[in-house]
Design a protein around this motif. Sequence first.
Motif, PDB file in Angstrom:
ATOM      1  N   VAL A  59      40.050  30.137  29.121  1.00  0.00           N
ATOM      2  CA  VAL A  59      39.100  29.999  30.217  1.00  0.00           C
ATOM      3  C   VAL A  59      38.595  28.591  30.410  1.00  0.00           C
ATOM      4  CG1 VAL A  59      37.059  31.006  31.421  1.00  0.00           C
ATOM      5  CG2 VAL A  59      38.731  32.570  30.076  1.00  0.00           C
ATOM      6  N   HIS A  60      38.833  27.827  31.512  1.00  0.00           N
ATOM      7  CA  HIS A  60      37.979  26.803  31.738  1.00  0.00           C
ATOM      8  C   HIS A  60      36.674  26.931  32.639  1.00  0.00           C
ATOM      9  CE1 HIS A  60      37.283  22.702  32.678  1.00  0.00           C
ATOM     10  NE2 HIS A  60      37.434  22.786  33.935  1.00  0.00           N
ATOM     11  N   LYS A  61      36.879  27.698  33.476  1.00  0.00           N
ATOM     12  CA  LYS A  61      35.654  27.932  34.466  1.00  0.00           C
ATOM     13  C   LYS A  61      35.732  29.431  34.810  1.00  0.00           C
ATOM     14  CE  LYS A  61      33.708  23.818  35.125  1.00  0.00           C
ATOM     15  NZ  LYS A  61      32.473  23.370  34.527  1.00  0.00           N
ATOM     16  N   GLY A  62      34.666  30.365  34.782  1.00  0.00           N
ATOM     17  CA  GLY A  62      34.636  31.656  35.332  1.00  0.00           C
ATOM     18  C   GLY A  62      34.484  32.545  34.129  1.00  0.00           C
ATOM     19  N   ALA A  63      35.393  33.757  34.111  1.00  0.00           N
ATOM     20  CA  ALA A  63      35.243  34.901  33.251  1.00  0.00           C
ATOM     21  C   ALA A  63      36.370  35.922  33.491  1.00  0.00           C
ATOM     22  CB  ALA A  63      33.877  35.711  33.140  1.00  0.00           C
ATOM     23  N   VAL A  64      36.902  36.219  32.437  1.00  0.00           N
ATOM     24  CA  VAL A  64      38.020  37.233  32.362  1.00  0.00           C
ATOM     25  C   VAL A  64      37.691  38.521  31.548  1.00  0.00           C
ATOM     26  CG1 VAL A  64      40.601  37.732  31.893  1.00  0.00           C
ATOM     27  CG2 VAL A  64      39.764  35.337  32.703  1.00  0.00           C
ATOM     28  N   ASP A  65      38.225  39.799  32.221  1.00  0.00           N
ATOM     29  CA  ASP A  65      37.707  40.953  31.372  1.00  0.00           C
ATOM     30  C   ASP A  65      39.195  41.261  30.764  1.00  0.00           C
ATOM     31  OD1 ASP A  65      35.079  41.242  32.136  1.00  0.00           O
ATOM     32  OD2 ASP A  65      35.587  42.829  33.832  1.00  0.00           O
ATOM     33  N   LEU A  66      38.879  41.821  29.555  1.00  0.00           N
ATOM     34  CA  LEU A  66      40.245  42.377  29.100  1.00  0.00           C
ATOM     35  C   LEU A  66      39.954  43.855  28.821  1.00  0.00           C
ATOM     36  CD1 LEU A  66      40.660  39.716  25.606  1.00  0.00           C
ATOM     37  CD2 LEU A  66      41.727  39.652  28.241  1.00  0.00           C
ATOM     38  N   GLN A  67      41.054  44.634  29.231  1.00  0.00           N
ATOM     39  CA  GLN A  67      40.816  45.806  29.511  1.00  0.00           C
ATOM     40  C   GLN A  67      41.953  46.722  28.908  1.00  0.00           C
ATOM     41  OE1 GLN A  67      41.116  46.277  33.873  1.00  0.00           O
ATOM     42  NE2 GLN A  67      39.224  45.735  34.034  1.00  0.00           N
ATOM     43  N   LYS A  68      41.493  47.784  28.176  1.00  0.00           N
ATOM     44  CA  LYS A  68      42.461  48.923  27.586  1.00  0.00           C
ATOM     45  C   LYS A  68      42.765  49.714  28.469  1.00  0.00           C
ATOM     46  CE  LYS A  68      39.516  51.870  25.040  1.00  0.00           C
ATOM     47  NZ  LYS A  68      39.366  52.484  23.553  1.00  0.00           N
ATOM     48  N   CYS A  81      36.093  37.551  28.311  1.00  0.00           N
ATOM     49  CA  CYS A  81      36.342  36.090  27.878  1.00  0.00           C
ATOM     50  C   CYS A  81      35.487  34.984  28.944  1.00  0.00           C
ATOM     51  CB  CYS A  81      37.867  35.573  27.995  1.00  0.00           C
ATOM     52  SG  CYS A  81      38.896  36.854  27.069  1.00  0.00           S
ATOM     53  N   ASP A  82      35.079  34.188  28.285  1.00  0.00           N
ATOM     54  CA  ASP A  82      34.026  32.855  28.818  1.00  0.00           C
ATOM     55  C   ASP A  82      34.656  31.702  28.615  1.00  0.00           C
ATOM     56  OD1 ASP A  82      31.865  32.152  30.361  1.00  0.00           O
ATOM     57  OD2 ASP A  82      30.747  33.799  29.634  1.00  0.00           O
ATOM     58  N   GLU A  83      34.062  30.680  29.130  1.00  0.00           N
ATOM     59  CA  GLU A  83      34.235  29.350  28.965  1.00  0.00           C
ATOM     60  C   GLU A  83      34.719  29.156  27.497  1.00  0.00           C
ATOM     61  OE1 GLU A  83      32.179  25.006  29.197  1.00  0.00           O
ATOM     62  OE2 GLU A  83      31.787  26.488  30.986  1.00  0.00           O
ATOM     63  N   GLY A  84      36.142  28.378  27.252  1.00  0.00           N
ATOM     64  CA  GLY A  84      36.689  28.144  25.889  1.00  0.00           C
ATOM     65  C   GLY A  84      37.125  29.354  25.115  1.00  0.00           C
ATOM     66  N   ASP A  85      37.155  30.493  25.842  1.00  0.00           N
ATOM     67  CA  ASP A  85      37.668  31.735  24.878  1.00  0.00           C
ATOM     68  C   ASP A  85      39.363  31.637  25.267  1.00  0.00           C
ATOM     69  OD1 ASP A  85      35.371  32.558  23.814  1.00  0.00           O
ATOM     70  OD2 ASP A  85      34.900  33.836  25.601  1.00  0.00           O
ATOM     71  N   VAL A  86      40.026  31.847  24.120  1.00  0.00           N
ATOM     72  CA  VAL A  86      41.517  31.898  24.249  1.00  0.00           C
ATOM     73  C   VAL A  86      41.838  33.289  24.068  1.00  0.00           C
ATOM     74  CG1 VAL A  86      43.646  31.472  22.951  1.00  0.00           C
ATOM     75  CG2 VAL A  86      41.871  29.579  22.885  1.00  0.00           C
ATOM     76  N   PHE A  87      43.019  33.737  25.000  1.00  0.00           N
ATOM     77  CA  PHE A  87      43.239  35.269  25.171  1.00  0.00           C
ATOM     78  C   PHE A  87      44.916  34.958  25.517  1.00  0.00           C
ATOM     79  CE2 PHE A  87      42.093  34.139  29.352  1.00  0.00           C
ATOM     80  CZ  PHE A  87      42.967  34.669  30.090  1.00  0.00           C
ATOM     81  N   SER A 108      37.845  31.939  38.953  1.00  0.00           N
ATOM     82  CA  SER A 108      38.175  31.453  37.745  1.00  0.00           C
ATOM     83  C   SER A 108      39.252  30.425  37.637  1.00  0.00           C
ATOM     84  CB  SER A 108      38.455  32.486  36.651  1.00  0.00           C
ATOM     85  OG  SER A 108      37.555  33.426  36.501  1.00  0.00           O
ATOM     86  N   VAL A 109      39.069  29.188  36.826  1.00  0.00           N
ATOM     87  CA  VAL A 109      40.011  28.356  36.702  1.00  0.00           C
ATOM     88  C   VAL A 109      40.567  28.577  35.118  1.00  0.00           C
ATOM     89  CG1 VAL A 109      40.606  25.907  36.506  1.00  0.00           C
ATOM     90  CG2 VAL A 109      39.012  26.768  38.324  1.00  0.00           C
ATOM     91  N   ILE A 110      41.913  28.884  35.181  1.00  0.00           N
ATOM     92  CA  ILE A 110      42.525  29.091  33.781  1.00  0.00           C
ATOM     93  C   ILE A 110      43.492  28.147  33.515  1.00  0.00           C
ATOM     94  CG2 ILE A 110      43.759  30.888  32.512  1.00  0.00           C
ATOM     95  CD1 ILE A 110      40.738  31.808  33.624  1.00  0.00           C
ATOM     96  N   TYR A 111      43.232  27.529  31.901  1.00  0.00           N
ATOM     97  CA  TYR A 111      44.501  26.715  31.746  1.00  0.00           C
ATOM     98  C   TYR A 111      45.567  27.592  30.956  1.00  0.00           C
ATOM     99  CZ  TYR A 111      41.504  22.493  32.075  1.00  0.00           C
ATOM    100  OH  TYR A 111      40.644  21.683  32.781  1.00  0.00           O
ATOM    101  N   ALA A 112      46.683  27.394  31.420  1.00  0.00           N
ATOM    102  CA  ALA A 112      48.004  27.994  30.660  1.00  0.00           C
ATOM    103  C   ALA A 112      48.509  27.060  29.790  1.00  0.00           C
ATOM    104  CB  ALA A 112      48.763  28.573  31.710  1.00  0.00           C
ATOM    105  N   ILE A 113      48.715  27.510  28.624  1.00  0.00           N
ATOM    106  CA  ILE A 113      49.149  26.702  27.597  1.00  0.00           C
ATOM    107  C   ILE A 113      50.568  27.017  26.979  1.00  0.00           C
ATOM    108  CG2 ILE A 113      48.733  25.608  25.247  1.00  0.00           C
ATOM    109  CD1 ILE A 113      46.383  25.161  26.918  1.00  0.00           C
ATOM    110  N   PRO A 114      51.902  26.285  27.468  1.00  0.00           N
ATOM    111  CA  PRO A 114      53.085  26.688  27.059  1.00  0.00           C
ATOM    112  C   PRO A 114      53.307  27.074  25.633  1.00  0.00           C
ATOM    113  CG  PRO A 114      53.005  24.183  27.433  1.00  0.00           C
ATOM    114  CD  PRO A 114      51.510  24.810  27.753  1.00  0.00           C
ATOM    115  N   LEU A 115      53.936  28.068  25.341  1.00  0.00           N
ATOM    116  CA  LEU A 115      54.153  28.818  23.859  1.00  0.00           C
ATOM    117  C   LEU A 115      55.142  27.688  23.356  1.00  0.00           C
ATOM    118  CD1 LEU A 115      54.156  32.525  24.611  1.00  0.00           C
ATOM    119  CD2 LEU A 115      52.609  31.122  23.093  1.00  0.00           C
ATOM    120  N   THR A 116      56.214  27.190  24.030  1.00  0.00           N
ATOM    121  CA  THR A 116      57.140  26.553  23.561  1.00  0.00           C
ATOM    122  C   THR A 116      56.892  24.944  22.949  1.00  0.00           C
ATOM    123  OG1 THR A 116      57.775  25.782  25.599  1.00  0.00           O
ATOM    124  CG2 THR A 116      59.005  27.578  24.656  1.00  0.00           C
TER     125      THR A 116
END
Length: 639
Positions: A59-68, A81-87, A108-116
């Motif tokens: 998370v760069h800006k904003g917030a994300v709920d992780l839900q079961k 998940c808040d600023e700086g949290d990885v999920f 929210s602004v979210i950075y996507a990190i390529p797994l490869t």
Amino acid sequence: MTNTIAARIADFLSNYPPFSLLEKDQLHSIAQQVRINYYEQGKAIFLKGEKVHEHFYIVHKGAVDLQKVDEKEEPETIDKCDEGDVFGLRPLFAKENYQINAITDEESVIYAIPLTDFKPIAVSNPQVGNFLMESFASNTRNPYSNEHRGKLFSDETEVSFNKEVLFDLQPIPMVKKMVTVSPETSIQKAATLMNRRKVGSVIVVEEQKPVGIVTDIDFRESIGTGRFRIDDPVNVIMNSPVICYSKGITIAQAQLTMMKHNINHICITKDGTPNTKVKGIVSEHDLMVSQGNNPSVLMKAINRARSTKKLKKIRSKIMFLLQGYIKNNIPLTHISNILFELNDATIKRTIRRCVDKMEEAPPVKFAWMSLGSQGRKEQLLHTDQDNALVFEDVPEEKLEETRAYFLKLARKVTKRLNIIGYEFCPAEMMARNPKYCLSLSEWKNQFSEWVTNPGTDEILLCQIFFDFDITYGEVRLTNSLADHVFGILKGNKNFLTRLAAQALRNPSPLGFFRQFLVEQDGEKKDLFDIKKRGIMPLTDAGRLLILEHQVKNISNTAERFEKLAQLEPNNKELYLACAYSSKALIKFRTRQGLKYKDNGRYINLADLSKEDKVKLKRCFKTIKEIQELIKLRFEVTYI
């Protein structure tokens, strides 16, 4: 040419694990591959059962709920998940579909990190690999944050006590006003003197030189058992010879001496021997009070204090105790309960001494009410005093005469509280003000007026007085007042609506893209007001909602929300989050106040770590959510 966007991404990532564990060239390599995604509120980043993406996220800006999602397909938020949290790290380890939902809680602004691109670095960097393995195994986004779980602030900067010398090597203060008797004095007379002076020992002297000492224990063991009669001379039960030291004995010396000789009193003489004039005495009780690390000892010291100066010294010990609690991250509920009792005892002792010093006894029964943070059991630091006084109804012709007596008493009390360390209220909301020194009937009429004609000033006054707690006097008076208040509030939707509007006067303290809202001008320009923008919105919300439910005798903000969680199970998660945020913000303010030796209200954001800022923002999200609930329930916005 430098890729400025990638450089900014790298700079952001460098503040958070696992990216903070990368080499500089590795970090920049990853940053160049990052994809920047924008999501509106309520949008899914991934859903349960969905095939795993080729990226994980931060998370760069904003917030994300992780839900079961349960069997009925009902989502339940299990983490935020808040600023700086990885999920979304699961694809690095498990070749299976997503097991939870990831839904944006706000824009929210979210950075996507390529797994490869990231996986080879994780394999080659042991620290990064360990982080990811622990994260997966513990099912936490950041296993390194376990040491900070439950804390609002990091431990990067500890509160310093700034002690130039070791505490144990400081001199222990002696008691100069000791009781002395001659060897021929009767046991009964010695006991009478001790009782009159409220002390635990007498020194037996000849020509002002100590020859023995008698303590409470000696009376119990010698007289209570019938070994001696009360008209026997005191020298038959005294302890002799007397252990003596000169003035300036250290805390460590006193401790060792008492342990070595199995005694609990030391005589202080001119040259440290029994051959010169006795100057004072040090007791085991004095030793413990000097250490200042035992609440029960401090409580006893408060109750024995015979001067405002002594109470002021004890107050400094209470602050020392608070520093230790905060430094060791003791739960705030425990801290608040202890500090409330010590503060309450200090105020009670001050009132009792002032009553004793009045020329006449109180003409009628009365009660001293503590308001504001002390009334809510949330006063930890040195803050201003808010109090009021209620006295029994008297005939009209005696009303002003009776009020004059209690105003005089209140002036004595508030003056001494100020000396101890409780500053005068700038708004004069104190019992020495005739507006707040009223008979029971006058108080009931006052509350009825406030509730019936609720302007802005009346609402503000009501909010303060709804948080009162009796400190001294006749509880029947405050109970009667509380019953009256709840009686006039029952079914009064108009007043609760006005109270709701007032509770929204301080909106969420975050601006566009979650920036802190700071003071714009004046002496506190560019500083963040954590009381006004953080603590007060939760206090106001908790008060409003508990009044709506007509719940009495709960004034503490966190306890109010915990009770609300029981009363409204459908809002349990939000109310418990409010309870946590209230305690966390108070604890944060306390730590700031101890660090900078002030009331902790105004904070320089530049002094905060990124982790502190992130955790503060999480608390502020809760404020936004509870205010949204109030808007919907009472159908208001701030007027």
